[in-house]
Every structure is written in structure tokens, then in C-alpha cells.
Design a protein around this motif. Structure first.
Motif, mmCIF file in Angstrom:
data_model
loop_
_atom_site.group_PDB
_atom_site.id
_atom_site.type_symbol
_atom_site.label_atom_id
_atom_site.label_comp_id
_atom_site.label_asym_id
_atom_site.label_seq_id
_atom_site.Cartn_x
_atom_site.Cartn_y
_atom_site.Cartn_z
ATOM 1 N N CYS A 1 9.011 2.499 8.578
ATOM 2 C CA CYS A 1 9.122 3.234 6.641
ATOM 3 C C CYS A 1 8.268 4.239 7.476
ATOM 4 O O CYS A 1 8.894 5.287 7.890
ATOM 5 N N MET A 2 7.126 4.359 6.975
ATOM 6 C CA MET A 2 6.093 5.213 7.270
ATOM 7 C C MET A 2 6.236 5.702 8.863
ATOM 8 O O MET A 2 6.430 6.440 9.547
ATOM 9 N N GLY A 3 5.917 3.972 9.488
ATOM 10 C CA GLY A 3 6.045 4.520 11.574
ATOM 11 C C GLY A 3 7.254 4.883 11.641
ATOM 12 O O GLY A 3 7.499 6.045 12.559
ATOM 13 N N HIS A 4 8.469 4.924 11.184
ATOM 14 C CA HIS A 4 9.801 5.152 11.861
ATOM 15 C C HIS A 4 10.017 7.240 11.581
ATOM 16 O O HIS A 4 9.761 7.607 12.026
ATOM 17 N N GLN A 5 8.365 7.881 10.235
ATOM 18 C CA GLN A 5 8.541 8.610 10.428
ATOM 19 C C GLN A 5 8.172 10.038 10.679
ATOM 20 O O GLN A 5 8.995 10.869 11.308
ATOM 21 N N LEU A 6 6.986 9.054 11.425
ATOM 22 C CA LEU A 6 6.087 9.410 12.457
ATOM 23 C C LEU A 6 6.707 9.974 13.809
ATOM 24 O O LEU A 6 6.760 10.605 13.985
ATOM 25 N N ASN B 1 11.053 1.262 0.615
ATOM 26 C CA ASN B 1 10.384 1.599 -0.195
ATOM 27 C C ASN B 1 10.447 2.897 0.248
ATOM 28 O O ASN B 1 9.343 3.248 0.869
ATOM 29 N N HIS B 2 10.682 4.130 -0.125
ATOM 30 C CA HIS B 2 10.145 5.044 0.985
ATOM 31 C C HIS B 2 11.070 6.223 0.197
ATOM 32 O O HIS B 2 11.676 6.705 -0.651
ATOM 33 N N ASN B 3 10.627 8.097 -0.969
ATOM 34 C CA ASN B 3 10.882 8.647 -0.980
ATOM 35 C C ASN B 3 11.307 9.857 0.178
ATOM 36 O O ASN B 3 11.464 11.127 -0.782
ATOM 37 N N ASN C 1 4.120 0.413 8.172
ATOM 38 C CA ASN C 1 4.913 2.004 6.855
ATOM 39 C C ASN C 1 3.675 2.239 5.901
ATOM 40 O O ASN C 1 2.406 1.864 6.495
ATOM 41 N N GLY C 2 3.958 3.356 5.513
ATOM 42 C CA GLY C 2 2.694 3.477 4.392
ATOM 43 C C GLY C 2 2.653 4.350 3.789
ATOM 44 O O GLY C 2 4.121 5.032 3.527
ATOM 45 N N PRO C 3 2.074 5.238 2.459
ATOM 46 C CA PRO C 3 1.943 6.079 1.111
ATOM 47 C C PRO C 3 1.782 7.287 1.977
ATOM 48 O O PRO C 3 2.082 7.862 2.709
ATOM 49 N N GLY C 4 3.008 7.939 0.649
ATOM 50 C CA GLY C 4 2.881 9.498 0.758
ATOM 51 C C GLY C 4 4.047 10.246 1.632
ATOM 52 O O GLY C 4 4.827 9.878 2.393
ATOM 53 N N ASP C 5 3.678 11.704 2.167
ATOM 54 C CA ASP C 5 4.061 12.334 3.164
ATOM 55 C C ASP C 5 3.674 12.212 4.459
ATOM 56 O O ASP C 5 2.838 12.689 5.169
ATOM 57 N N PRO D 1 0.967 -1.257 0.346
ATOM 58 C CA PRO D 1 -0.171 -0.147 0.295
ATOM 59 C C PRO D 1 0.323 0.961 -0.087
ATOM 60 O O PRO D 1 0.432 2.235 -0.298
ATOM 61 N N SER D 2 2.503 1.375 -0.102
ATOM 62 C CA SER D 2 3.393 2.396 0.003
ATOM 63 C C SER D 2 3.252 3.153 -0.746
ATOM 64 O O SER D 2 3.780 3.876 -0.771
ATOM 65 N N TYR D 3 2.647 2.228 -2.160
ATOM 66 C CA TYR D 3 2.761 2.440 -3.174
ATOM 67 C C TYR D 3 1.378 3.291 -3.848
ATOM 68 O O TYR D 3 1.578 3.851 -4.972
HETATM 69 N N1 LIG Z 1 6.440 2.164 2.298
HETATM 70 C C1 LIG Z 1 6.564 3.567 3.228
HETATM 71 O O1 LIG Z 1 6.288 3.634 4.505
HETATM 72 C C2 LIG Z 1 6.818 4.923 2.647
HETATM 73 C C3 LIG Z 1 6.931 6.065 3.304
HETATM 74 C C4 LIG Z 1 6.757 6.721 3.009
HETATM 75 N N2 LIG Z 1 5.510 7.208 2.194
HETATM 76 C C5 LIG Z 1 7.885 7.379 2.276
HETATM 77 O O2 LIG Z 1 7.224 7.332 0.773
HETATM 78 O O3 LIG Z 1 8.406 7.741 2.162
#
Ligand SMILES: NC(=O)CC[C@H](N)C(=O)O
Length: 451
Positions: free
Chosen positions: A341-346, A383-385, A313-317, A123-125
Motif C-alpha cells: 500500500c503506502m510501501g508500494h506507492q513509495l 484501503n487507499h486513496n 502501509n501508512g496514511p495520506g499522500d 493507522p492508514s485511516y
Molecule cells: N493503506 C495504505 O497504506 C494507504 C496508502 C495511502 N495513504 C493512500 O491513501 O493511498
């Protein structure tokens, strides 16, 4: 015989309504003659129900026979019927498979050699076109066991060559049928290497993929230039709508750790776009999991008295989901937390740090990461941007992992706050299993916290 493009899958044989009354003895000449006959119309729509004169091979004489070609006659191989228009103004002609229509998204390249089905169902895509740098895709088809979520959320798939057949004992369906059923657009016979070089040089680009002839190139370009992905909450579109319990472990055929630990731990897992294999790995390590939606209040989570909280993890910003950052702030320090991933960023933002958009991100199953605590290099699935800027983190937060391709922050920890996080995917699926021990670390944090 006319050359069939090497990677084109024949789509249709000549229309049975084409009639030919040549004598049987001229059968081989007939095949040759057909290729010598005037080219068939390229346009599917243009009706030309006109007779074509056929000439036998090696003869100057026209045979007294007629082939009728009607409007639906096509070449026996597929020709370009799609355009990928990038916001930089470049236009890439390609052949479509899967769904047709017009779709906008951000184009990212993925360097995984295998695992396209897990990538399609990550779903992160959401909001992104995944371009596979591995040129040969589709050869293993798809199967129900490799789904990473219930749905494909990505914008579409871009590949070089679509396998003309499948060959795998687990295959239940070819890739094209699978994508068509899920209404996902895909293209092949496009120069994925050239697009990847462009993305590496200029950064991720927004693109519009279209099979619709009614749309002009300029219209598609305008659509690409107007569309935005930064600052958009894509998480709410992929998260579950109500809590549920997950108990499925990794299938014993695929398990590679020793028997799970004796004690069990209750983990509340926030679904920002969670992958099934994360849940399976947690279950295999002895966790009883309650999955909750992305907007589930922290208070409700703490009322459940979990041994630990997992942030998926999760999609987007990550900056587009401030409600999730607030939730994480309320949880951190109260129970052990593990973010991926998204969890790490949050988690990074909740701790006071900042995230930023990378040039083209990390997408693939072959990213070297230095685990600074063990001194080992792990080959990881990523998988992250976006990434956490470690310089913005408060004192006491340890950077535990570094991506060796660009030295970006790939992991955080704080023993005082009982948290660990990774910017990449220890659950793999697809990818190498080097980082699987991170799940054991989370178990150890939860055990230590129980006292
Ligand atoms: N795989 C994810 O959790 C992606 C994290 C976030 N959406 C990013 O693109 O950086």
C-alpha cells in the motif's frame, strides 16, 4: 405508545424525579395518558418545572393529579445531536456516539461487511472519517485480539445503524464505550447510502463532524473548506518512535498455512503506520522482524544486514513524505524489498514513477484483483486513496496486478531489483485471505538472494 425510531438505542428512562400520584387502577391508562400529554420539551437546557395535567384514556375528565417534569427529562430515545457538514455544502443530521466535540477529516466509504474494529485501528485511516456501507455495525462489539495498532488514528466513524446489543463470544466491550474511551467521534442514523453515492459521484469530500451547538453550519462549512489533506505528512504522526522487535505469529487457532518454512529471515520493517497482522503474517512465515520508525536512515538499516526490507502501509499522500522515498531509493537493489500500500506507492516513486489521488479510492474487503502472473483473480482487502501511475514507471518494472474495478495498478515487481509490491492488503484483517501467498513470495525472494 409513541413509535421509537427503529435504530435508536434507548439512552435514558424517564427521570425518576417525575412524580405521579394516579390511583393504581389507572395504571394502564397512565401509560396512554402520558403519550397524550403535551410533548415534553426537546431542549435539554430549557428549565420547565411546570405541572402537566393528565387525562385518563377514554375520559373527558382531567384527573386530579400532577406530573412534574424537570429540565433534565429527555425522550427515552436519542434524538439527532450531531451534524456532518461536507465541503459541498450538504449537512447531515445524525445521532452521536463515542466522543463528542468537533472534528475535521476526509470522508471515505468502506464496503467491508465485517471487521470494523480492524478498520478502526488501521493507522492508514489517520485524517479520515470512515463511512461503513454495511448498514449494521456494532453487533460483535470489540475485543483485544482484533486490534491492528495500539491506537485509533482515524478522524471518526459514520454508520447507518448502531446495534443495540452485542452478540459474540470474543466481545469484551461495546463499540460506543470503546470509541468514547479513545476519544473518537462517531455518528449513526445517517443516510450512509446517500453520502456514498455523493462520494462516488463527486469524489472524496472533506467533512466536519460536530456535536457542538455553539458552532454554526457556516462555521463548520468554512472549517471543512479550509482543511487540507493532500500534501500533509500523516505518517510521522502514526509511526513508532524507536525500533523494536516483533515475534508474535498468527494465533494457531487462526492459522491456515502449512507449518512455516525451516529457515528464518531477518526483516527490517519500516513503520509508516504498520498493521499488526502484517507483522504476524511475516512472523508466521518465519521472519524475525525489527520494526523501525519511518525516518530510520537507510544506512542504519543496511548495517543491520537484513535478509529483506518491508515497507508498510501508512496514511495520506505519499508525495508528502519525500524523506521516505529517499530512504527507499537507497535500499532498493541492495536487499529484497516488499511494499504494501503506502510501501508500494513509495517504491513506485523511488523507482521514478508518479502517484496520483484517485476519485474516491478503494476501501473494502471485496475488491477483485487480477494477478497477471498466476492468471487468478484474488478477492482482496483494500484501503487507499492514491495509486501509482504505471505509465510513469521506467522500463523493467512489471505491473503484476490490476484492480478489476477500474484497471488501476495493484502490484509491481522487478526480479533484477528483487522487489515486489502490492497496492492492497494480503494480510487481510479484515478481509479474504486469497493474497496471503504474497508473503511466501517475499520469503522466496529473500532465499534466492541468499544464494
Ligand atoms: N493503506 C495504505 O497504506 C494507504 C496508502 C495511502 N495513504 C493512500 O491513501 O493511498
Amino acid at each position: 405508545m409513541a413509535a421509537v425510531p427503529h435504530c435508536a438505542a434507548p439512552t435514558k428512562s424517564l427521570n425518576p424525579s417525575s412524580r405521579c400520584s394516579l390511583p393504581r387502577r389507572n395504571h394502564s391508562s397512565l401509560l396512554l395518558s402520558r403519550t397524550l400529554a403535551p410533548p415534553l420539551p426537546l431542549s435539554r437546557g430549557a428549565a420547565i418545572n411546570r405541572p402537566l395535567k393528565i387525562q385518563a384514556a377514554g375520559s373527558n375528565q382531567s384527573l386530579n393529579s400532577t406530573v412534574y417534569v424537570d429540565a433534565s427529562v429527555e425522550r427515552p430515545w436519542k434524538t439527532s445531536d450531531a451534524r456532518l457538514v461536507l465541503e459541498d455544502g450538504s449537512i447531515w443530521r445524525a445521532k452521536s456516539f463515542g466522543a463528542s466535540g468537533t472534528q475535521v477529516g476526509e470522508v471515505v466509504f468502506n464496503t467491508s461487511l465485517t471487521g470494523y474494529q480492524e478498520i478502526l485501528t488501521d493507522p492508514s485511516y489517520a485524517g479520515q472519517f470512515v463511512l461503513m456501507t454495511n448498514p449494521h455495525i456494532g453487533n460483535t462489539g470489540v475485543n483485544p485480539g482484533d486490534e491492528e495498532s495500539k491506537q485509533c488514528f482515524l478522524a471518526g466513524l459514520v454508520i447507518r445503524s448502531l446495534s443495540i446489543c452485542t452478540s459474540n463470544w470474543r466481545c469484551t466491550e461495546p463499540l460506543g464505550d470503546y470509541l468514547a474511551k479513545r476519544n473518537i467521534m462517531a455518528i449513526y442514523d445517517v443516510d450512509t447510502r446517500a453520502i456514498t453515492r455523493r462520494l462516488r459521484q463527486n469524489g472524496s469530500l472533506i467533512g466536519v463532524l460536530s456535536t457542538e451547538k455553539s458552532q454554526t453550519d457556516d462555521e463548520l462549512l468554512e472549517m471543512a473548506r479550509k482543511w487540507k489533506i493532500v500534501g500533509v505528512d500523516l505518517v510521522s504522526g502514526v509511526s513508532c518512535s524507536a525500533p523494536y522487535v516483533w515475534s508474535e505469529e498468527t494465533d494457531t487457532n487462526w492459522e491456515f498455512i502449512d507449518r512455516k518454512l525451516d529457515d528464518t529471515f531477518h526483516v527490517v520493517a519500516y513503520d509508516f503506520g504498520i498493521k499488526h497482522n502484517i507483522l504476524r503474517r511475516l512472523a508466521s512465515y518465519g521472519c524475525k522482524i525489527t520494526v523501525v520508525p519511518s525516518n530510520w536512515p537507510a544506512l542504519e538499516t543496511l548495517k543491520m544486514k537484513p535478509d529483506g526490507v518491508f515497507l508498510s502501509n501508512g496514511p495520506g499522500d505519499p508525495s508528502a513524505v519525500p524523506y521516505a522515498v529517499e530512504t527507499v531509493k537507497e535500499i532498493v537493489g541492495k536487499v529484497p524489498v516488499f511494499g504494501i500500500c503506502m510501501g508500494h506507492q513509495l517504491l513506485g516513486q523511488a523507482l521514478g514513477g508518479k502517484t496520483f489521488k484517485m476519485k474516491f479510492g478503494h476501501h473494502g474487503g471485496n475488491h477483485p484483483v487480477s494477478n497477471l502472473r498466476s492468471g487468478r483473480v484474488e478477492i482482496s482487502a483494500q484501503n487507499h486513496n492514491y495509486a501509482v501511475d504505471p505509465a510513469t514507471l521506467p522500463p523493467g518494472i512489471e505491473v503484476t496486478h490490476i484492480n478489476l474495478n477500474d484497471n488501476s495498478c495493484a502490484g509491481l515487481a522487478c526480479s533484477e531489483l528483487k522487489l515486489i509490491s502490492l497496492q492492497y492488503h494480503p494480510e487481510s484483517s479484515p478481509g479474504p485471505h486469497d493474497s496471503d501467498p504474497a508473503f511466501r513470495e517475499f520469503i522466496q525472494l529473500m532465499r534466492a538472494s541468499r544464494g
